[in-house]
Motif scaffolding. Sequence first.
Motif, PDB file in Angstrom:
ATOM      1  N   SER A  88       0.867  -1.149  -0.145  1.00 21.33           N
ATOM      2  CA  SER A  88       0.085  -0.005   0.086  1.00 21.33           C
ATOM      3  C   SER A  88       0.831   1.211   0.041  1.00 21.33           C
ATOM      4  N   LEU A  89       1.932   1.177   0.795  1.00 25.13           N
ATOM      5  CA  LEU A  89       2.690   2.584   0.948  1.00 25.13           C
ATOM      6  C   LEU A  89       3.544   2.591  -0.120  1.00 25.13           C
ATOM      7  N   PHE A  90       4.124   1.538  -0.849  1.00 21.61           N
ATOM      8  CA  PHE A  90       4.945   1.554  -2.082  1.00 21.61           C
ATOM      9  C   PHE A  90       4.211   1.982  -3.097  1.00 21.61           C
ATOM     10  N   ILE A 205      11.168   0.963   5.664  1.00 25.38           N
ATOM     11  CA  ILE A 205      11.253   1.477   4.410  1.00 25.38           C
ATOM     12  C   ILE A 205      10.220   2.121   3.740  1.00 25.38           C
ATOM     13  N   ALA A 206       9.291   1.404   3.697  1.00 24.13           N
ATOM     14  CA  ALA A 206       8.025   1.638   3.176  1.00 24.13           C
ATOM     15  C   ALA A 206       7.036   2.537   3.682  1.00 24.13           C
ATOM     16  N   ILE A 207       7.227   2.980   5.206  1.00 26.46           N
ATOM     17  CA  ILE A 207       6.885   4.077   5.930  1.00 26.46           C
ATOM     18  C   ILE A 207       7.581   5.250   5.351  1.00 26.46           C
ATOM     19  N   ALA A 208       8.815   5.373   5.208  1.00 29.39           N
ATOM     20  CA  ALA A 208       9.626   6.302   4.901  1.00 29.39           C
ATOM     21  C   ALA A 208       9.461   6.943   3.307  1.00 29.39           C
ATOM     22  N   VAL A 209       9.064   5.875   2.423  1.00 31.91           N
ATOM     23  CA  VAL A 209       8.648   5.980   1.199  1.00 31.91           C
ATOM     24  C   VAL A 209       7.218   6.735   1.172  1.00 31.91           C
ATOM     25  N   GLY A 210       6.345   6.024   1.709  1.00 34.94           N
ATOM     26  CA  GLY A 210       4.924   6.619   1.858  1.00 34.94           C
ATOM     27  C   GLY A 210       5.040   8.123   2.232  1.00 34.94           C
ATOM     28  N   GLY A 228      -1.975   3.461   5.796  1.00 35.42           N
ATOM     29  CA  GLY A 228      -1.156   2.426   5.330  1.00 35.42           C
ATOM     30  C   GLY A 228      -0.176   2.405   6.712  1.00 35.42           C
ATOM     31  N   VAL A 229       0.351   3.450   7.217  1.00 32.78           N
ATOM     32  CA  VAL A 229       1.301   3.516   8.246  1.00 32.78           C
ATOM     33  C   VAL A 229       0.834   2.834   9.501  1.00 32.78           C
ATOM     34  N   TRP A 234       1.625  -1.423  13.203  1.00 34.23           N
ATOM     35  CA  TRP A 234       1.178  -2.812  13.970  1.00 34.23           C
ATOM     36  C   TRP A 234       2.042  -3.826  13.692  1.00 34.23           C
ATOM     37  N   VAL A 235       2.208  -3.951  12.538  1.00 33.74           N
ATOM     38  CA  VAL A 235       3.480  -5.251  12.245  1.00 33.74           C
ATOM     39  C   VAL A 235       4.563  -4.832  13.120  1.00 33.74           C
TER      40      VAL A 235
END
Length: 291
Positions: A88-90, A205-210, A228-229, A234-235
């Motif tokens: 979702s974030l990517f 990394i996905a959080i930073a990209v989002g 998405g974050v 949560w994970v």
Amino acid sequence: MHNRGWRSIYCVTKRDAFRSTAPINLTDRLHQVLHWATGSVEILFSSNNALLASPKMKFLQRIAYLNVGIYPFTSFFLIVYCFLPTLSLFSGQFIVQTLIVTFLAYLLIITVCLCLLAILEIRWSGIELEEWWRNEQFWLKGGTSAHLAAVLQGLLKVVAVIEISFTLTSKSAGDDNDDEFADLYVVKWTSLMIPPLTIMMVNMIAIAVGVSRTIYSVIPQWSWLLGGVFFSIWVLAHLYPFAKGLMGRTGRTPTIVFVWSGLIAITISLLWVAINPPSANSQIGGSFSFP
């Protein structure tokens, strides 16, 4: 015994009938879980599985034994669950494109059922909420590592007749010989740690990209980003003890680890923006067209 028609009862003695020493560190614990899961997979693929049992075995017993043999296969769905927020974030598209009343109703029902199940487990086992949460955290680590390795090992043994053993490299217990829990803080590297570590790094990394995509968008959609974050955090909350264990003993956490993690996340996010810059008519969560 059950296959031959024997009956069994659960006996609880006033004093503990048997006691043993549990593994003290994460590596040995994962090794133990791998042995259990491998045995379950081997029984499932053998002639002793519940599907081929005799008529003397009751229906609920068959269900119980099938559950024991099938549970390692849930690792595939668990890994998808852990990587779904990163997609979702990517991609910039939220997991659910449209929030309708039916979806929210199903989500509410599932959430309430999970909460009630957690309360039932806590009251039945007599443990504290913190202990239950630690068990949930280890379930995710074991499910994405030891259970997955057990399934692959079992499939290779049945299909290709290949015996694979995941060896663990043990290290010394450290300098504190007087500390009986010194081995608790020792990181014994094993290949079983690769999947949880990959999940943790990809989510960070996905959080930073989002976040970078939303900041550079012409029309930032923060609500889609927060959705998405939230799932990624949560994970990561489940993997927090794993990350803390990799850092070592409390007070000895190397600062350079946090520095390099931040630099890598920032560098990858900037590269993502440079390679795939947001267009003038793009936004996270969908497309926007000017009249």
